[in-house]
Design a protein around this motif. Structure first.
Motif, PDB file in Angstrom:
ATOM      1  N   ASP A 125       0.873  -1.176   0.000  1.00  0.00           N
ATOM      2  CA  ASP A 125       0.000   0.000   0.000  1.00  0.00           C
ATOM      3  C   ASP A 125       0.907   1.222   0.000  1.00  0.00           C
ATOM      4  N   PRO A 126       0.926   2.029  -1.055  1.00  0.00           N
ATOM      5  CA  PRO A 126       0.077   2.041  -2.240  1.00  0.00           C
ATOM      6  C   PRO A 126       0.399   0.895  -3.199  1.00  0.00           C
ATOM      7  N   SER A 145      -2.957  -5.098   4.009  1.00  0.00           N
ATOM      8  CA  SER A 145      -2.044  -4.125   3.411  1.00  0.00           C
ATOM      9  C   SER A 145      -0.705  -4.096   4.119  1.00  0.00           C
ATOM     10  N   VAL A 146       0.352  -3.992   3.333  1.00  0.00           N
ATOM     11  CA  VAL A 146       1.689  -3.811   3.900  1.00  0.00           C
ATOM     12  C   VAL A 146       2.087  -2.365   3.575  1.00  0.00           C
ATOM     13  N   PRO A 147       2.087  -1.488   4.593  1.00  0.00           N
ATOM     14  CA  PRO A 147       2.336  -0.071   4.289  1.00  0.00           C
ATOM     15  C   PRO A 147       3.733   0.170   3.733  1.00  0.00           C
ATOM     16  N   CYS A 148       3.806   1.010   2.704  1.00  0.00           N
ATOM     17  CA  CYS A 148       5.094   1.393   2.115  1.00  0.00           C
ATOM     18  C   CYS A 148       5.201   2.899   2.264  1.00  0.00           C
ATOM     19  N   ARG A 149       6.042   3.325   3.221  1.00  0.00           N
ATOM     20  CA  ARG A 149       6.082   4.753   3.562  1.00  0.00           C
ATOM     21  C   ARG A 149       7.442   5.358   3.260  1.00  0.00           C
ATOM     22  N   ASN A 152      10.407   4.546   5.366  1.00  0.00           N
ATOM     23  CA  ASN A 152      10.932   3.192   5.213  1.00  0.00           C
ATOM     24  C   ASN A 152      11.374   2.957   3.753  1.00  0.00           C
ATOM     25  N   ASP A 153      11.651   4.033   3.046  1.00  0.00           N
ATOM     26  CA  ASP A 153      12.016   3.960   1.611  1.00  0.00           C
ATOM     27  C   ASP A 153      10.993   3.167   0.792  1.00  0.00           C
ATOM     28  N   PHE A 154       9.755   3.214   1.225  1.00  0.00           N
ATOM     29  CA  PHE A 154       8.636   2.540   0.546  1.00  0.00           C
ATOM     30  C   PHE A 154       8.830   1.018   0.488  1.00  0.00           C
ATOM     31  N   PHE A 155       9.561   0.501   1.454  1.00  0.00           N
ATOM     32  CA  PHE A 155       9.810  -0.945   1.524  1.00  0.00           C
ATOM     33  C   PHE A 155       8.617  -1.633   2.200  1.00  0.00           C
ATOM     34  N   PRO A 156       8.081  -2.696   1.592  1.00  0.00           N
ATOM     35  CA  PRO A 156       6.976  -3.413   2.245  1.00  0.00           C
ATOM     36  C   PRO A 156       7.536  -4.350   3.324  1.00  0.00           C
ATOM     37  N   ASP A 157       7.459  -3.916   4.567  1.00  0.00           N
ATOM     38  CA  ASP A 157       8.043  -4.702   5.656  1.00  0.00           C
ATOM     39  C   ASP A 157       7.069  -5.810   6.067  1.00  0.00           C
ATOM     40  N   ILE A 158       7.128  -6.884   5.327  1.00  0.00           N
ATOM     41  CA  ILE A 158       6.201  -7.998   5.504  1.00  0.00           C
ATOM     42  C   ILE A 158       6.309  -8.598   6.912  1.00  0.00           C
ATOM     43  N   ARG A 159       7.506  -8.479   7.511  1.00  0.00           N
ATOM     44  CA  ARG A 159       7.697  -9.037   8.852  1.00  0.00           C
ATOM     45  C   ARG A 159       6.928  -8.244   9.907  1.00  0.00           C
ATOM     46  N   GLY A 363      -4.299   3.544  -2.628  1.00  0.00           N
ATOM     47  CA  GLY A 363      -4.338   3.051  -1.249  1.00  0.00           C
ATOM     48  C   GLY A 363      -4.196   4.204  -0.279  1.00  0.00           C
ATOM     49  N   SER A 364      -4.581   3.942   0.982  1.00  0.00           N
ATOM     50  CA  SER A 364      -4.612   5.045   1.957  1.00  0.00           C
ATOM     51  C   SER A 364      -3.219   5.620   2.216  1.00  0.00           C
ATOM     52  N   GLU A 365      -2.166   4.799   2.021  1.00  0.00           N
ATOM     53  CA  GLU A 365      -0.809   5.306   2.245  1.00  0.00           C
ATOM     54  C   GLU A 365      -0.386   6.300   1.156  1.00  0.00           C
TER      55      GLU A 365
END
Ligand code: PLP
Length: 400
Positions: A125-126, A145-149, A152-159, A363-365
């Motif tokens: 997300d997005p 959703s896995v936020p990508c901000r 966090n350099d838009f990294f999807p931190d699945i953990r 997405g909301s992000e």
């Protein structure tokens, strides 16, 4: 007559309808203003003349006994599969693990038959909205959703997720953020998927935009990915085949379900049941496009890259924060906090006469961001750049 109950779970796409309505109204109210539309991911650069001549000659031969092509192999022409393996995977992938398709979106649809309903699906997300809708139509139990901000350099931190999904969709270079997962980041996601039996669906629609050799263009550059991932590729954006329709999937022979069944066997069954292969004529064009291929002689790719560079420089020079654009056709632009209360679509349209896609559409992000596409015509991109250069970020007085 009963409807598919999953359709009730789909969110109507008000935003995109609203955009086209607003754009239409703006043009009607401002007939003297030239609007530059950079909101679309549709290609504009025509295919090479040599390629279209080849396409025409293969199509023409369909009326001759010798040139006629009936059904081809369901997994696609062996010549094209070998060329895809060589061009995009340096022959590290077997052509037997490649299935030629009519594009990624169509493969996303067929993927639902492979996955079956009831899966927990994780999305960045997005995100490219098709992953969400296709999962819902296919009966996903839940979409998380896995936020990508930015932080966090838009990294999807699945953990960081509290639950383990069954399937994770990844897109790199990403639509819309334009960011690329580096080797370390992708390795950590692959390791997570291996530890937790998650299937990764990796979308490489924009991989040819990656100019830095150290960045992975395929998930199969990461050790272990052949045991947890499938990959989708496309001729759309980098070869101008958006309308012609050609793509491929890679489903490694080693990939197994928890019960020991081979994913490739199921995929072959899906493809042979739901699809009779991509158009033979278009596959011939694909073979031609990959003859003597190099990124340097891909005129369309170079054209869009130049567009992205021009846009990025222009936006940076007037003070916007811009992400992506270096290895991607998309620029993810953050609005300054002074503009927090302003509708981003209206802002760019009214102040610069440029149509962009509001980030919340992905997405909301995406709140507070807009996406610029570099797939437009060069003269329009240059016009947009001139307009940006004409003044620093304009902040309407009411917004301060
Ligand atoms: N994947 C992503 C991330 C996209 O942005 C798009 C189109 O915009 C597609 C896939 C569609 O690709 P195709 O034309 O091969 O169906």
């Amino acid at each position: 007559m009963l409807s598919n109950p999953y359709f009730k779970k789909l969110k109507p796409s008000y935003l995109f309808k609203e955009i086209s309505e607003k754009l239409c109204m703006f043009k009607n109210n401002n007939p003297a203003r030239t609007v530059v539309d950079l909101s679309l991911g549709n290609t504009t650069y025509p295919i090479e003349k040599e390629l279209s001549e080849h396409l025409a000659s293969v199509a023409y031969k369909q009326s001759s006994k010798n040139g006629y092509l009936g059904y081809g192999p369901e997994n696609g022409s062996a010549t094209l599969r070998s060329k895809v393996a060589k061009t995009f995977y340096r022959s590290t992938i077997s052509p037997d693990d490649i299935f030629i398709s009519d594009g990624i979106k169509c493969d996303l649809g067929r993927l639902q038959s492979l996955l079956g309903p009831g899966r927990i699906v994780a999305l960045q997300d997005p995100v490219y909205p098709a992953y969400r809708d296709v999962s819902i139509i296919g009966g996903a139990a839940e979409v998380i959703s896995v936020p990508c901000r930015e932080e966090n350099d838009f990294f999807p931190d699945i953990r960081s997720l509290s639950r383990i999904p069954d399937v994770l969709f990844l897109c790199s270079p990403n639509n819309p953020t334009g960011t690329v997962l580096n080797r370390k980041q992708l390795t950590s996601i692959v390791n997570y998927a291996l530890e937790n039996e998650v299937l990764i669906v990796f979308d490489t629609a924009y991989s040819l935009f990656i100019a830095d050799e150290s960045l992975p263009k395929s998930i199969f550059e990461i050790p272990g990915a052949e045991k947890c991932a499938i990959e989708f590729g496309s001729f759309s954006k980098t070869f101008g085949f958006t309308g012609l329709r050609l793509g491929w999937s890679v489903v490694p022979s080693q990939l197994q379900y928890s019960d020991g069944a081979f994913v490739q066997h199921h995929w072959r069954r899906v493809v042979s049941t739901l699809f009779n292969g991509a158009s033979s004529v278009i596959q011939e064009a694909g073979i031609k496009a990959l003859e003597a291929y190099s990124p340097q002689n891909n005129a369309a790719l170079q054209y869009y890259k130049t567009n992205a560079n021009l846009l990025k420089d222009a936006l940076l020079s007037v003070g916007f924060s811009v992400f992506g654009g270096d290895h991607s056709p998309y620029l993810w632009v953050k609005l300054p906090k002074e503009l927090a209360s302003v509708d981003p679509f209206d802002f760019f349209l009214e102040e610069y006469g440029v149509a962009v896609t509001p980030g919340v559409g992905f997405g909301s992000e995406g709140e507070g961001f807009v996406r610029f596409s570099s797939f437009g015509d060069r003269s329009e991109v240059e016009l947009a750049c001139q307009r940006f250069a004409s003044r620093e970020i304009f902040v309407p007085s009411g917004a301060l």
